[in-house]
Design a protein around this motif. Structure first.
Motif, PDB file in Angstrom:
ATOM      1  N   ALA A   1     -26.491 -47.360  36.126  1.00  0.00           N
ATOM      2  CA  ALA A   1     -25.024 -47.544  36.176  1.00  0.00           C
ATOM      3  C   ALA A   1     -24.630 -48.180  37.512  1.00  0.00           C
ATOM      4  N   GLY A   2     -25.312 -47.798  38.579  1.00  0.00           N
ATOM      5  CA  GLY A   2     -25.034 -48.373  39.905  1.00  0.00           C
ATOM      6  C   GLY A   2     -25.294 -49.876  39.927  1.00  0.00           C
ATOM      7  N   ILE A   3     -26.392 -50.285  39.288  1.00  0.00           N
ATOM      8  CA  ILE A   3     -26.689 -51.722  39.205  1.00  0.00           C
ATOM      9  C   ILE A   3     -25.564 -52.424  38.445  1.00  0.00           C
ATOM     10  N   GLY A   4     -25.131 -51.780  37.355  1.00  0.00           N
ATOM     11  CA  GLY A   4     -24.062 -52.366  36.542  1.00  0.00           C
ATOM     12  C   GLY A   4     -22.783 -52.555  37.335  1.00  0.00           C
ATOM     13  N   VAL A   5     -22.407 -51.526  38.089  1.00  0.00           N
ATOM     14  CA  VAL A   5     -21.176 -51.619  38.891  1.00  0.00           C
ATOM     15  C   VAL A   5     -21.293 -52.753  39.901  1.00  0.00           C
TER      16      VAL A   5
ATOM     17  N   TRP B   1     -26.850 -62.831  44.657  1.00  0.00           N
ATOM     18  CA  TRP B   1     -26.025 -62.417  45.808  1.00  0.00           C
ATOM     19  C   TRP B   1     -25.669 -60.928  45.708  1.00  0.00           C
ATOM     20  N   SER B   2     -25.288 -60.497  44.487  1.00  0.00           N
ATOM     21  CA  SER B   2     -24.891 -59.088  44.306  1.00  0.00           C
ATOM     22  C   SER B   2     -26.053 -58.149  44.557  1.00  0.00           C
ATOM     23  N   LEU B   3     -27.246 -58.550  44.075  1.00  0.00           N
ATOM     24  CA  LEU B   3     -28.417 -57.689  44.304  1.00  0.00           C
ATOM     25  C   LEU B   3     -28.695 -57.571  45.801  1.00  0.00           C
TER      26      LEU B   3
ATOM     27  N   SER C   1     -15.630 -51.118  32.689  1.00  0.00           N
ATOM     28  CA  SER C   1     -15.616 -50.941  31.234  1.00  0.00           C
ATOM     29  C   SER C   1     -16.908 -51.418  30.569  1.00  0.00           C
ATOM     30  N   THR C   2     -17.721 -52.210  31.259  1.00  0.00           N
ATOM     31  CA  THR C   2     -18.954 -52.699  30.626  1.00  0.00           C
ATOM     32  C   THR C   2     -20.195 -51.936  31.092  1.00  0.00           C
ATOM     33  N   VAL C   3     -19.997 -51.028  32.038  1.00  0.00           N
ATOM     34  CA  VAL C   3     -21.153 -50.317  32.592  1.00  0.00           C
ATOM     35  C   VAL C   3     -21.802 -49.408  31.544  1.00  0.00           C
ATOM     36  N   ASP C   4     -20.977 -48.719  30.741  1.00  0.00           N
ATOM     37  CA  ASP C   4     -21.541 -47.828  29.716  1.00  0.00           C
ATOM     38  C   ASP C   4     -22.414 -48.615  28.732  1.00  0.00           C
ATOM     39  N   ASP C   5     -21.917 -49.777  28.332  1.00  0.00           N
ATOM     40  CA  ASP C   5     -22.684 -50.613  27.411  1.00  0.00           C
ATOM     41  C   ASP C   5     -24.010 -51.022  28.021  1.00  0.00           C
TER      42      ASP C   5
END
Lengths: 384, 189
Positions: free
Chosen positions: B42-46, B146-148, B53-57
């Motif tokens: 979930a942290g990677i998703g955020v 960049w985000s990673l 709203s797309t993190v759960d998916d």
């Protein structure tokens, strides 16, 4: 490091994960359900698969609903209906008539014509959850509540969260919060809002997971019926009726099977959420001490540390709990967080030497990680 | 055709920078495995998607892959890398899909403000909101790299592994994203 990136490095810690236990449980349920469906779909063969894909694509195009299109259906159990977004509707009597009209990423619409039902709505701020009755509309945002529709009136009781209630004939509108109930009478449309004491738990006979087993057992065997008892508090806890679950446990602590880590976690959660922090800590301690080999033991110790730290303001005990969590072994960033919490709590406990030692360990393992600005000061013996 | 997605590979984590200690949670006990690793995913998703709203998916999709591939995952020390690689690959897809949906007006732009904690200082809130909004205009491959690097805090070597490309490519991608942000911000984020 570029000072601007340094600023960002500091700011990125403010990204909110918001991944709590409830969200994790909901996601796990969805994963298992979607995986089961995938397996079934594979067995069904290429022809059926192609047909389903076509239907799925048509549904997506017509509803423009990318979010839930792949699992926008609901499962009906013997005593509850689970929607694709993990919300649950539990009819509370045999008269209840419920129809799921719409399940989408923007809106879920449930029509209820009569009877009574308990609703447990999963938190999704981006979608509206609406219950439609003949002349009353109820709208919610992540909550649990009961609706009772008799011929004379519609009554809503809110266990947790916020619910709006609107008469479609008179446009009368009421916002209800946790612990409140309201009745809109027919035909006079007279509304009465009251504070209820306390909200009675929904009476459900069997645990939803193993309904058939419990029912057949209890019908034949009084001993089996007795075995239902521990399930009831667990079901209440799973339905977020934490106060009712914790009341049952406070009255009879033996209801929790101390050999079952899942039960201990659920009991700790119910206690914590209903404000009984000391009891929550005791359940978590049992997991960490007696079930040390269980993969959840480290998480139990970590959670115990957080409660001792924040809920009970016992930094010395919290520090020990975080040490235990690290010793058992946490995953990834939690291990790092536990080390930082440990240092902070040792400092608050007045043990400057240990705070310094943990801070040095942190520096060695994680460099200038996110907790470093706080921990750095312990190296110079600064203890609050 | 769009940029190739990273291959699904099992990678042993052997980076020079010290990593947090990991405990072994058997995939056979899937509930425990999920409870253990889902916050990380979930942290990677955020961090990459910047949209709550797309993190759960994303979490669900990653763990369905785990169930489908559980017999292939034999090395417990490779689980973190494996999960990250899968999550990154799915983030690519979600970001690309989101761009199209937003462009066509089918979906609203992500609510990046909701990713920032309520308790965050105003300065951090403004900075993160601006950064995440600016990243919406960055090429997907550049944004992920960049985000990673700067939101997830991974080393360049790890970013290269997770994105399944060379170190030089990762540096180029990060530089491109950084240049865009600097242009947006005038003097950098």
């Amino acid at each position: 490091m570029d000072p601007e990136l340094e600023k960002l490095e500091e700011a990125r810690r403010s990204l909110a994960l918001g991944w709590d236990e409830q969200r994790s449980r909901d996601a796990l349920r969805n994963v298992q359900r979607r995986y089961r469906r995938r397996k079934v779909a594979r067995v069904a063969g290429v022809a059926t698969g192609a047909m389903l894909l076509a239907i799925g694509a048509a549904t997506m195009l017509s509803q423009q609903d990318s979010h839930l299109a792949h699992h926008a259906s609901h499962e009906v159990s013997d005593n509850f209906i689970e929607l694709a977004d993990s919300s649950r509707v539990t009819p509370l009597d045999g008269q209840t008539k419920i129809s799921i009209e719409e399940v989408g990423s923007k809106k879920v619409r449930v029509a209820m014509s009569k009877g009574a039902a308990h609703y447990e709505v999963s938190k999704r701020p981006e979608r509206r959850f609406v219950v439609e009755l003949e002349d009353v509309e109820i709208e919610v945002l992540g909550t649990s509540f009961d609706v009772e529709d008799s011929h004379q009136a519609v009554t809503v009781r809110v266990h947790e969260g916020k619910v709006s209630m609107r008469s479609t004939t008179s446009n009368e509108f009421h916002m209800l919060t946790s612990g409140q109930s309201a009745t809109i009478g027919r035909p006079k449309q007279k509304t009465e809002v009251t504070k209820i004491e306390p909200v009675p738990p929904p009476e459900v006979e069997e645990a939803p997971v193993d309904t058939a087993e419990v029912r057949s057992g209890s019908e034949r065997d009084p001993v089996a019926k007795e075995k239902q008892k521990p399930k009831k508090w667990r079901q209440l806890a799973d339905m977020k009726a934490y106060k009712e679950a914790s009341d049952m446990l406070l009255e009879d602590p033996a209801l929790v099977d101390e050999k079952a880590v899942g039960d201990l976690f659920a009991a700790a959660d119910a206690m914590r959420r209903s404000g009984h922090h000391a009891q929550a800590v005791a359940y978590l301690e049992t997991i960490a001490d007696r079930h040390r080999d269980d993969p959840r033991a480290a998480m139990a110790a970590h959670t115990r540390g957080r409660i001792l730290d924040r809920g009970l303001s016992r930094p010395c005990d919290a520090a020990v709990a975080f040490e235990q969590a690290r010793e058992i072994g946490l995953a990834g960033m939690l291990q790092r967080d536990a080390l930082a919490h440990s240092a902070n709590n040792w400092a608050q406990c007045g043990d400057a030497a240990k705070a310094e030692e943990r801070s040095r360990q942190y520096e060695k393992a994680y460099g200038e990680g996110p907790h470093w600005p706080q921990l750095e000061k312990y190296l110079s013996g600064e203890v609050d | 055709m769009s940029q190739a997605l990273p291959k699904l590979t099992l990678i042993r984590s052997d980076e020079a920078a010290p990593e947090p200690e990991e405990i072994e949670v058997s995939i056979d006990d899937f509930d425990a495995f999920f409870a253990h690793w889902s916050p990380y995913v979930a942290g990677i998703g955020v961090n990459i998607l910047g949209d709550p709203s797309t993190v759960d998916d994303l979490v669900q999709d990653v763990f369905i892959k785990v169930l489908e591939n559980r017999k292939k995952i034999r090395d417990p020390s490779a689980i973190k890398s494996w999960l990250t690689t899968v999550a990154v690959r799915l983030c690519y897809r979600k970001l690309k899909k989101r761009k199209v949906m937003v462009f066509l007006g089918i979906e609203a732009p992500p609510r990046v403000e909701e990713v920032v904690a309520d308790t965050a200082p105003q300065e951090h809130r403004l900075l993160l909101t601006r950064v995440l909004k600016s990243l919406e205009d960055v090429q997907t491959v550049d944004r992920v790299a960049w985000s990673l690097r700067y939101l997830q805090g991974e080393s360049l070597k790890d970013v290269a592994e997770y994105c399944d490309c060379s170190l030089a490519t990762v540096k180029r991608r990060i530089s491109r994203a950084q240049a865009h942000l600097e242009q947006e911000f005038g003097d950098g984020p």
